[in-house]
Write a protein that holds these residues in place. Structure first.
Motif, mmCIF file in Angstrom:
data_model
loop_
_atom_site.group_PDB
_atom_site.id
_atom_site.type_symbol
_atom_site.label_atom_id
_atom_site.label_comp_id
_atom_site.label_asym_id
_atom_site.label_seq_id
_atom_site.Cartn_x
_atom_site.Cartn_y
_atom_site.Cartn_z
ATOM 1 N N MET A 198 0.839 -1.166 0.000
ATOM 2 C CA MET A 198 0.000 0.000 0.000
ATOM 3 C C MET A 198 0.891 1.239 0.000
ATOM 4 O O MET A 198 1.863 1.331 0.729
ATOM 5 N N ALA A 199 0.535 2.216 -0.794
ATOM 6 C CA ALA A 199 1.306 3.454 -0.888
ATOM 7 C C ALA A 199 1.050 4.319 0.336
ATOM 8 O O ALA A 199 -0.032 4.305 0.908
ATOM 9 N N THR A 200 2.075 5.062 0.716
ATOM 10 C CA THR A 200 1.909 6.007 1.813
ATOM 11 C C THR A 200 1.773 7.401 1.241
ATOM 12 O O THR A 200 2.225 7.688 0.131
ATOM 13 N N VAL A 201 1.149 8.267 2.008
ATOM 14 C CA VAL A 201 0.928 9.644 1.579
ATOM 15 C C VAL A 201 1.500 10.564 2.648
ATOM 16 O O VAL A 201 1.206 10.408 3.834
ATOM 17 N N ASP A 202 2.336 11.497 2.228
ATOM 18 C CA ASP A 202 2.853 12.510 3.137
ATOM 19 C C ASP A 202 1.775 13.582 3.271
ATOM 20 O O ASP A 202 1.592 14.404 2.366
#
Length: 73
Positions: free
Chosen positions: A1-5
């Motif tokens: 799963m991608a992370t978001v800043d």
């Protein structure tokens, strides 16, 4: 799963909020979206919150088309 800043995608006032609160925030909580942009989205599409924007069928259609683009090359 991608992370978001979150600091890159949210205005400072919203970067420390939890996800349920962010989803119910006005679209102007997104960095680069002004209150006027939010007003125009509400007038044109009935979008009031970040969740409304994410669920907007036109956004979902555009995302689906963009995902297909690499296969079309």
């Amino acid at each position: 799963m991608a992370t978001v800043d979150l600091e890159k995608v949210l205005d400072k006032a919203w970067a420390d909020k939890d996800l349920p609160e962010i989803l119910q925030a006005p679209v102007s909580a997104l960095k680069g979206v002004s209150d006027r942009d939010g007003d125009l989205l509400r007038e044109a599409f009935g979008v009031r919150t970040v969740a409304d924007l994410a669920d907007l069928k036109y956004v979902r259609w555009a995302q689906a088309l963009a995902a297909l683009a690499p296969a079309a090359k």
